[in-house]
Write a protein that holds these residues in place. Structure first.
Motif, PDB file in Angstrom:
ATOM      1  N   SER A  18       0.843  -1.195   0.000  1.00  0.00           N
ATOM      2  CA  SER A  18       0.000   0.000   0.000  1.00  0.00           C
ATOM      3  C   SER A  18       0.877   1.243   0.000  1.00  0.00           C
ATOM      4  N   TYR A  19       0.392   2.266  -0.669  1.00  0.00           N
ATOM      5  CA  TYR A  19       1.175   3.484  -0.890  1.00  0.00           C
ATOM      6  C   TYR A  19       0.612   4.603  -0.032  1.00  0.00           C
ATOM      7  N   ASP A  20       1.514   5.436   0.464  1.00  0.00           N
ATOM      8  CA  ASP A  20       1.109   6.609   1.237  1.00  0.00           C
ATOM      9  C   ASP A  20       0.669   7.702   0.256  1.00  0.00           C
ATOM     10  N   LEU A  21      -0.629   7.813   0.044  1.00  0.00           N
ATOM     11  CA  LEU A  21      -1.135   8.743  -0.960  1.00  0.00           C
ATOM     12  C   LEU A  21      -0.913  10.207  -0.585  1.00  0.00           C
ATOM     13  N   SER A  22      -0.550  10.457   0.664  1.00  0.00           N
ATOM     14  CA  SER A  22      -0.264  11.848   1.039  1.00  0.00           C
ATOM     15  C   SER A  22       0.988  12.357   0.338  1.00  0.00           C
ATOM     16  N   ARG A  23       1.768  11.439  -0.223  1.00  0.00           N
ATOM     17  CA  ARG A  23       2.983  11.836  -0.936  1.00  0.00           C
ATOM     18  C   ARG A  23       2.676  12.305  -2.355  1.00  0.00           C
ATOM     19  N   ILE A  24       1.471  12.026  -2.831  1.00  0.00           N
ATOM     20  CA  ILE A  24       1.086  12.458  -4.168  1.00  0.00           C
ATOM     21  C   ILE A  24       0.567  13.885  -4.092  1.00  0.00           C
ATOM     22  N   LYS A  25       1.212  14.770  -4.798  1.00  0.00           N
ATOM     23  CA  LYS A  25       0.826  16.173  -4.786  1.00  0.00           C
ATOM     24  C   LYS A  25       0.108  16.515  -6.092  1.00  0.00           C
ATOM     25  N   LEU A  26      -1.120  16.933  -5.985  1.00  0.00           N
ATOM     26  CA  LEU A  26      -1.909  17.347  -7.148  1.00  0.00           C
ATOM     27  C   LEU A  26      -2.198  18.834  -7.042  1.00  0.00           C
ATOM     28  N   ASN A  27      -1.832  19.547  -8.070  1.00  0.00           N
ATOM     29  CA  ASN A  27      -2.079  20.992  -8.103  1.00  0.00           C
ATOM     30  C   ASN A  27      -3.521  21.215  -8.552  1.00  0.00           C
ATOM     31  N   GLY A  28      -4.379  21.538  -7.612  1.00  0.00           N
ATOM     32  CA  GLY A  28      -5.790  21.719  -7.936  1.00  0.00           C
ATOM     33  C   GLY A  28      -6.049  22.870  -8.888  1.00  0.00           C
ATOM     34  N   ALA A  29      -5.105  23.800  -8.989  1.00  0.00           N
ATOM     35  CA  ALA A  29      -5.283  24.926  -9.904  1.00  0.00           C
ATOM     36  C   ALA A  29      -4.957  24.552 -11.343  1.00  0.00           C
ATOM     37  N   ASP A  30      -4.334  23.386 -11.527  1.00  0.00           N
ATOM     38  CA  ASP A  30      -3.974  22.921 -12.870  1.00  0.00           C
ATOM     39  C   ASP A  30      -4.888  21.760 -13.231  1.00  0.00           C
ATOM     40  N   ARG A  31      -5.885  22.038 -14.051  1.00  0.00           N
ATOM     41  CA  ARG A  31      -6.874  21.005 -14.360  1.00  0.00           C
ATOM     42  C   ARG A  31      -6.278  19.845 -15.145  1.00  0.00           C
TER      43      ARG A  31
END
Length: 379
Positions: A18-31
């Protein structure tokens, strides 16, 4: 994510993969980065006959391998809006239309002078010249009517950009009709001059009068050419007048016209303590193919996504506007989804759940987090 209460971990089962999804950074301002989906893969595993029964589950391993991803076209729903014209666009259109206002009185006087030449024979070319003048007069009257109507509509408080373009095109059509009529008048005048050229006195008089007519016509023709150039420039300035915004379908899903079909394999291994006197450790392996989809961001060929666009909410009331995020487009050319974009797809094991239903059967559920990024921003 795995829950941490005692009920979930009562059997002290260890989970790997299982992966720590908190490490995935998604820029919500970039669709363009908001392309993801979750997939739940439940399964009932059976221990092979050659292995002993289960006393206790010890460990579960899981790994998701993406095999391929294919971008396909899907239906989508959208609503079209008209945008209001800017003050600059309206002013430019009015100035261009005013250039089409011409005075054909000198042309009428010149033709009358030809027809009034003494001893002018009653030949078909004279009748043709009269008919050509009538056509010019009618075309000029029509142009005046179209111009007057256009200027009245452009003088309103709120004007749709599409109306500005429509009025410019109407004036342009009327101008071209007058240009055609003037060309026919020139041809008729030249034909008359040729027909009477051998007649003493009359021939030279007609030739001189036709020259005066051509001078008057050229003045009007040049003014019309200038107006056409200004009208076309005004239409170019206005550009796209319509916008479309994606809307949810009947199921409440906002489709984008594209769907990324993802195929992969879920590799798993369960380690357990056997229900035997020696309590030996055993394992069972399994691979499950899975298919899922991701709805990527909207992308249409040749169109740019714009945010906070002011559009007309009610066509019957151009002054009532709203703000939307949308694409500017030409309704005559329906939008075409971009199916040539490449994505990098990653699969993350978000959660692993397993328990022994009995000595030979294991219920297991793997939750996957699927993330797609345009290849240009792949790490």
């Amino acid at each position: 994510m795995s829950c941490n209460n005692s009920g979930c971990n009562a059997n002290n089962l260890k989970r790997f993969g299982s992966y720590d999804l908190s490490r995935i950074k998604l820029n919500g301002a970039d669709r363009t980065q908001l392309n993801w989906n979750e997939l739940s893969v439940p399964e009932i595993m059976t221990v092979p006959d050659a292995k002993p029964d289960i006393e206790q589950l010890d460990q579960v391993y899981a790994d998701a391998e993406i095999k391929c991803a294919k971008l396909i076209e899907t239906p989508y729903a959208y609503k079209t809006y008209e945008r209001p014209a800017t003050a600059l666009e309206v002013t430019t259109a009015i100035n261009a239309i005013n250039l089409a206002v011409v005075n054909i009185t000198p042309i009428i006087n010149a033709v009358d002078a030809i027809l009034a030449i003494p001893a002018l024979p009653a030949i078909p070319q004279v009748t043709a010249l009269e008919a050509a003048l009538t056509a010019v007069t009618n075309a000029a009257t029509n142009l005046t009517t179209v111009i007057t109507n256009a200027l009245d509509l452009l003088g309103a408080n709120c004007v749709a950009a599409s109306l500005v373009v429509s009025l410019l095109n109407e004036v342009n059509v009327a101008v071209k009709l007058l240009q055609t009529a003037l060309n026919a008048l020139i041809a008729a005048a030249n034909a008359l001059a040729s027909a009477v050229s051998s007649i003493p006195v009359v021939g030279p008089a007609v030739a001189a009068a036709v020259t005066a007519l051509l001078t008057a016509v050229n003045v009007v023709v040049q003014a019309l050419l200038d107006s056409v150039t200004a009208i076309l420039n005004a239409i170019t300035l206005v550009g796209n007048t319509s916008y479309f915004a994606l809307i949810p379908n009947e199921e409440g899903t906002c489709l984008t016209g594209r769907k990324l079909i993802v195929e992969g394999v879920l590799k798993q291994k369960v380690v357990y303590t056997g229900l035997v006197e020696s309590q030996s450790v055993h394992s069972t392996h399994n691979e499950i193919p899975f298919t899922a989809y991701i709805i990527p961001y909207a992308n249409f060929e040749g169109l740019n996504y714009e945010e906070n666009v002011t559009v007309i909410a009610d066509p019957a009331n151009p002054c009532e506007t709203i703000t939307i995020n949308s694409f500017a487009y030409d309704p005559a050319n329906p939008p075409v989804v971009n199916l040539c974009e490449e994505f990098c797809v990653s699969g993350y094991v978000e959660d692993i759940f397993a328990y022994a239903m009995d000595g030979r059967t294991i219920f297991k559920n793997i939750t996957l987090f699927l993330l797609a990024k345009p290849s240009a921003v792949c790490e």
